[in-house]
Design a protein around this motif. Structure first.
Motif, PDB file in Angstrom:
ATOM      1  N   HIS A 109      -7.882   6.085   1.123  1.00 20.57           N
ATOM      2  CA  HIS A 109      -8.570   5.824   2.379  1.00 20.57           C
ATOM      3  C   HIS A 109     -10.079   5.779   2.143  1.00 20.57           C
ATOM      4  N   ARG A 118       0.824  -1.209   0.000  1.00 19.98           N
ATOM      5  CA  ARG A 118       0.000   0.000   0.000  1.00 19.98           C
ATOM      6  C   ARG A 118       0.866   1.271   0.000  1.00 19.98           C
ATOM      7  N   GLU A 123      -6.376  15.602   3.622  1.00 23.88           N
ATOM      8  CA  GLU A 123      -5.203  15.406   4.475  1.00 23.88           C
ATOM      9  C   GLU A 123      -3.948  16.086   3.967  1.00 23.88           C
ATOM     10  N   HIS A 124      -3.860  16.430   2.698  1.00 23.82           N
ATOM     11  CA  HIS A 124      -2.605  16.998   2.178  1.00 23.82           C
ATOM     12  C   HIS A 124      -2.539  18.517   2.317  1.00 23.82           C
ATOM     13  N   HIS A 131      -7.409   9.249  -3.178  1.00 23.13           N
ATOM     14  CA  HIS A 131      -6.317   9.877  -3.916  1.00 23.13           C
ATOM     15  C   HIS A 131      -6.533   9.616  -5.398  1.00 23.13           C
TER      16      HIS A 131
HETATM   17 ZN    ZN Z   1      -3.274   9.428   1.966  1.00 27.87          ZN
END
Ligand code: ZN
Ligand code: LAC
Length: 457
Positions: free
Chosen positions: A369, A320, A411-412, A376
């Motif tokens: 996720h 992963r 999250e980024h 993504h």
């Molecule tokens: Zn991620």
């Protein structure tokens, strides 16, 4: 005194670098947003140096861009306006792990994986697990409010930050938050600063909440011959009252990328889910895996492999973690998205992303996720001639996510990569309010300028 002389009064000579190689190195990160050279790289070793630097830069109106490992995906640590790259990587001490209080206090340059291993050796658990955990720093995690696979059950970085020593852009050193689990005195400045992407100041010390380490973990790899079945299985598993700690999805492009990197999935595999549960004993976890496997099979899973022991689990996760680097080998360039949609909309978002790729003639990998709706979407491309289509693809993906009730980044962070898209999600009034807040903390506009917000009209 010149700016340079003032800088040399704050930092020892060994903590300043002016050479081209260093400036190049600190002008890049993992975002594919180009190289942006700072004039100087300064390595802080304590909060007083950070405070003195920010005070100086505020007076002299010199941009400062904080950085850690530069593992970020949105360009948060790129010095896009030059000036000083302020590295916190030498402040890398774990100051305390308190078993009785279930807390850890760290400096910002500590590598996340080092903290994880240190607390796990004491039977404690720090859940946030961005895939770069073996090299990203906690300061960067704070700046971006990083998440990872385990966010599904355990939440993101913000949920674990109790308090911080924080240097505001005008150079004052503050203590924000607390050391206790509960505490509601005053405004929630920790909440404001975590995820402020380096624009509202710098963490110089961080106190984190820990949990007891789960005594049992069970991981299953579910293999599908159709992507849509896997996407529907994600929604179905969650709708059946199962709360795994991770539920990750790999699509056919991600699986193809891994093939070339030494991770082999059985022929005909078009999608995979990584399902992981944790708790206090193994038996009930195996029952949860069996329930989830039955649901997956109803949605077309052709094989469910349950990891036997740590080595097999680690192999699944290593695969992963290799997705993002492996995709780089399929094309010269890639732009990586991290949109989020409500969980019921996961199959629709995945289908729309792939349809859009087919329409524009672009290879798009969708993985990530899935259990918390954070996908993504990676657009792969060959060169600058593809950029107009790539930009259209990005905008289409983000608009679609918002239309489905989602957000442009899970999250980024917004950074430079997504700042022109912020207005798709937020009203002009809301963006203006945030700009005013930024000006309040940073009157000269020196702190990581050029990030989050589109240029003012
Ligand atoms: Zn991620
Ligand atoms: C991941 C990074 C890209 O999940 O967020 O692989």
């Amino acid at each position: 005194m010149s700016f340079l002389d003032a800088l040399k009064e704050i930092f020892p000579a060994s903590a300043l670098r002016f050479d081209d190689a260093s400036r190049e190195e600190y002008g890049r990160d993992e975002s594919d947003q180009g190289t942006h050279l700072p004039e100087v790289v300064a390595f802080a070793s304590n909060a007083q140096e950070v405070a003195a630097l920010l005070g100086l830069c505020q007076r002299e109106r010199v941009p400062v861009t904080p950085c850690g490992a530069r593992s970020g995906k949105s360009g948060g640590s790129l010095p896009v306006r030059g000036g000083v790259a302020l590295s916190l990587e030498r402040m890398n001490h774990i100051l305390e792990v308190n078993v009785e209080d279930l807390t850890a206090t760290v400096q910002p340059g500590v590598i996340l994986g080092d903290l994880m291993k240190t607390v796990e050796a004491k039977g404690l658990f720090y859940p946030p697990d961005p895939n770069s955990w073996d090299w990203c720093t906690l300061g960067g995690n704070i700046a971006e409010n990083a998440g990872g696979p385990r966010a599904l059950k355990y939440g993101v970085t913000r949920d674990y930050v109790l308090g911080m020593e924080w240097v505001v852009p005008t150079g004052e050193v503050l203590r924000v938050g607390k050391r206790t689990i509960k505490g509601v005195a005053g405004y929630d400045l920790v909440g404001l600063f975590v995820g402020s992407e380096g624009t509202l100041g710098v963490a110089t010390e961080i106190t984190l909440q820990l949990l007891p380490l789960p005594r049992a973990v069970c991981t299953a790899l579910m293999l599908f011959s159709e992507l849509d079945g896997a996407a529907r299985a994600v929604s179905a598993i969650l709708a059946h009252g199962i709360l795994p700690r991770t539920l990750e999805l790999l699509d056919p492009v991600a699986i193809r990328a891994l093939e070339g990197s030494g991770y082999h999935y059985p022929g005909g595999t078009q999608a995979a889910l990584i399902f992981e549960v944790d708790g206090s004993a193994e038996e009930p976890l195996l029952a949860e895996v069996a329930r989830a496997a039955a649901i997956a099979e109803e949605h077309g899973a052709r094989e469910v492999q349950v990891a036997q022991g740590t080595a097999q689990r680690e192999k699944i996760w290593e695969g992963r973690r290799q997705v993002s680097p492996s995709l780089r080998k399929l094309a010269r360039h890639k732009l990586s998205e991290d949109i989020v949609v409500p969980r019921g909309k996961i199959p629709e978002m995945i289908a729309a992303t792939h349809a859009m790729g087919a329409r524009l003639g672009l290879t798009v990998a969708t993985y990530g996720h899935a259990g918390d709706g954070n996908l993504h979407a990676n657009v792969l491309y060959g060169g600058p001639e593809d950029l107009p289509r790539v930009q259209e693809a990005m905008a289409t993906i983000m608009r679609h996510a918002i239309r489905l009730g989602g957000t442009i980044t899970g999250e980024h962070g917004v950074g430079v990569a997504k700042r022109r898209f912020l207005q798709l999600e937020q009203s002009p009034e809301l963006i203006d309010l945030q700009r005013r807040l930024q000006r309040f903390f940073d009157p000269a506009g020196i702190m990581n300028p050029g990030k989050i917000f589109p240029d003012a009209p």
